[in-house]
Motif scaffolding. Structure first.
Motif, PDB file in Angstrom:
ATOM      1  N   VAL A 139       0.850  -1.197   0.000  1.00  0.00           N
ATOM      2  CA  VAL A 139       0.000   0.000   0.000  1.00  0.00           C
ATOM      3  C   VAL A 139       0.884   1.244   0.000  1.00  0.00           C
ATOM      4  N   ASN A 140       0.560   2.188  -0.868  1.00  0.00           N
ATOM      5  CA  ASN A 140       1.362   3.424  -0.969  1.00  0.00           C
ATOM      6  C   ASN A 140       0.710   4.578  -0.221  1.00  0.00           C
ATOM      7  N   ASP A 141       1.515   5.249   0.629  1.00  0.00           N
ATOM      8  CA  ASP A 141       1.085   6.500   1.255  1.00  0.00           C
ATOM      9  C   ASP A 141       1.379   7.645   0.297  1.00  0.00           C
ATOM     10  N   TYR A 142       0.460   8.616   0.221  1.00  0.00           N
ATOM     11  CA  TYR A 142       0.621   9.783  -0.647  1.00  0.00           C
ATOM     12  C   TYR A 142       0.841  11.033   0.210  1.00  0.00           C
ATOM     13  N   PRO A 143       2.052  11.594   0.214  1.00  0.00           N
ATOM     14  CA  PRO A 143       2.281  12.839   0.956  1.00  0.00           C
ATOM     15  C   PRO A 143       2.114  14.080   0.068  1.00  0.00           C
ATOM     16  N   ILE A 144       1.765  15.188   0.706  1.00  0.00           N
ATOM     17  CA  ILE A 144       1.617  16.465  -0.005  1.00  0.00           C
ATOM     18  C   ILE A 144       2.384  17.523   0.766  1.00  0.00           C
ATOM     19  N   ALA A 145       2.963  18.485   0.032  1.00  0.00           N
ATOM     20  CA  ALA A 145       3.756  19.512   0.704  1.00  0.00           C
ATOM     21  C   ALA A 145       3.725  20.840  -0.036  1.00  0.00           C
ATOM     22  N   LEU A 146       3.846  21.912   0.747  1.00  0.00           N
ATOM     23  CA  LEU A 146       4.061  23.253   0.204  1.00  0.00           C
ATOM     24  C   LEU A 146       5.532  23.343  -0.169  1.00  0.00           C
ATOM     25  N   LEU A 147       5.838  23.892  -1.325  1.00  0.00           N
ATOM     26  CA  LEU A 147       7.223  23.986  -1.768  1.00  0.00           C
ATOM     27  C   LEU A 147       7.886  25.268  -1.272  1.00  0.00           C
ATOM     28  N   GLU A 148       9.154  25.167  -0.972  1.00  0.00           N
ATOM     29  CA  GLU A 148       9.924  26.275  -0.407  1.00  0.00           C
ATOM     30  C   GLU A 148       9.910  27.511  -1.298  1.00  0.00           C
ATOM     31  N   GLU A 149       9.996  27.304  -2.611  1.00  0.00           N
ATOM     32  CA  GLU A 149      10.042  28.428  -3.536  1.00  0.00           C
ATOM     33  C   GLU A 149       8.681  28.698  -4.191  1.00  0.00           C
ATOM     34  N   ALA A 150       7.606  28.357  -3.505  1.00  0.00           N
ATOM     35  CA  ALA A 150       6.260  28.543  -4.047  1.00  0.00           C
ATOM     36  C   ALA A 150       6.020  29.998  -4.454  1.00  0.00           C
ATOM     37  N   PRO A 151       5.665  30.252  -5.716  1.00  0.00           N
ATOM     38  CA  PRO A 151       5.358  31.620  -6.152  1.00  0.00           C
ATOM     39  C   PRO A 151       4.118  32.190  -5.472  1.00  0.00           C
ATOM     40  N   ASN A 152       3.193  31.320  -5.068  1.00  0.00           N
ATOM     41  CA  ASN A 152       1.942  31.771  -4.459  1.00  0.00           C
ATOM     42  C   ASN A 152       1.654  30.933  -3.211  1.00  0.00           C
ATOM     43  N   PRO A 153       2.445  31.123  -2.146  1.00  0.00           N
ATOM     44  CA  PRO A 153       2.326  30.265  -0.958  1.00  0.00           C
ATOM     45  C   PRO A 153       0.969  30.288  -0.258  1.00  0.00           C
ATOM     46  N   GLU A 154       0.318  31.454  -0.218  1.00  0.00           N
ATOM     47  CA  GLU A 154      -0.969  31.524   0.485  1.00  0.00           C
ATOM     48  C   GLU A 154      -2.028  30.692  -0.236  1.00  0.00           C
TER      49      GLU A 154
END
Length: 281
Positions: free
Chosen positions: A240-255
């Motif tokens: 079974v695969n876990d799916y992670p999600i993350a905000l990227l450090e260089e996100a142009p639109n972090p909010e």
């Protein structure tokens, strides 16, 4: 990485550092004062307007997501745009390893959703995430056969029949690594007619009748509808695969990126994902 990309990344780091420092706060306050003073008598109104506008989520959000998330994330993207008028969600769906390589090479993106923690680790180890990734769903393998299952495939072991044309995802991508883990759990070996770079490519081989079967995710079998028939097998429980999600450090639109991640992890987002066949963490 091009000089333009490198320069952009440096500028974003400087801006982030300024925001986190007292000097940065002073600079921001000074800039705010300059902008409001230009409004003369309307100064206080401008300040209120500026504050309200900064709190509003707007603009483009670029999401790099595993190919198996295509249908459910497309739905969530449409919901996000309706919830936040003035936003646009742009997706790049591909194999997780390919997307991770793009992120670490400086490709502009706000969010990364991977089909495995191993692939996400490539991005976090490079310091390209802002904060700790979180698991938002899980996925399990299934055998996709031709419609109606004409070869009467009923188990993973059946795929070892040399008369069958079987397709697997490449071992370097999450669906391929999971397939290998399932085969090992069953003590089985098979030689596929091809290894594909992502799960959608493997499934397409069966949909086009270029293969008799493929080991893919059950979410992809469900999304394909009547184009394929799915066969569950017990060894999939070992992979079974876990799916992670993350905000990227260089996100142009972090909010906006944070708001999209919030939607994915919300009860509403989980309903969309489980309806597509994903499992909750």
């Amino acid at each position: 990485m091009t000089r333009a990309v490198s320069r952009t990344r440096r500028i974003r780091r400087i801006r982030r550092s300024l925001r986190m420092s007292g000097a940065g706060a002073a600079v921001l306050l000074a800039l705010s004062a300059c902008s409001t003073s230009s409004g003369s008598d309307a100064g206080s109104d401008s300040a209120g307007s500026s504050s309200s506008s900064s709190a509003k989520v707007s603009g483009q959000v670029t999401v790099f997501a595993a190919a198996s998330l295509k249908e459910s994330f497309t739905t969530l993207g449409e919901q996000f745009e309706k919830r936040h008028p003035g936003t646009e969600v742009t997706f790049n769906f591909a194999g997780s390893d390919s997307l991770a390589a793009s992120v670490t090479s400086g490709a502009p993106a706000d969010v990364f959703a991977s089909a495995s923690p191993r692939t996400m680790a490539t991005v976090t180890d490079a310091g390209a995430t802002d904060g700790t990734p979180s698991t938002f769903v899980r996925n399990q393998l299934e055998i996709a056969t031709l419609p109606g299952n004409p070869d009467k495939i009923s188990s993973l072991e059946d795929l070892t029949d040399s008369r069958l044309k079987v397709v697997l995802c490449d071992k370097s991508v999450p669906c391929g690594a999971a397939a290998q883990k399932a085969l090992e759990a069953g003590g089985l070996r098979l030689t596929p007619v091809s290894y594909e770079q992502d799960v959608k490519a493997a499934l397409t081989k069966v949909e086009l009748d270029e293969a008799d079967a493929a080991v893919v995710y059950r979410t992809d079998v469900q999304a394909a509808g009547g184009k394929v028939t799915g066969v569950a097998f017990p060894e999939s429980a070992k992979a079974v695969n876990d799916y992670p999600i993350a905000l990227l450090e260089e996100a142009p639109n972090p909010e906006a990126a944070k708001a999209f991640i919030e939607l994915v992890r919300s009860a509403e987002g989980q309903r969309v994902l489980t309806a597509a066949g994903f499992r909750t963490p």
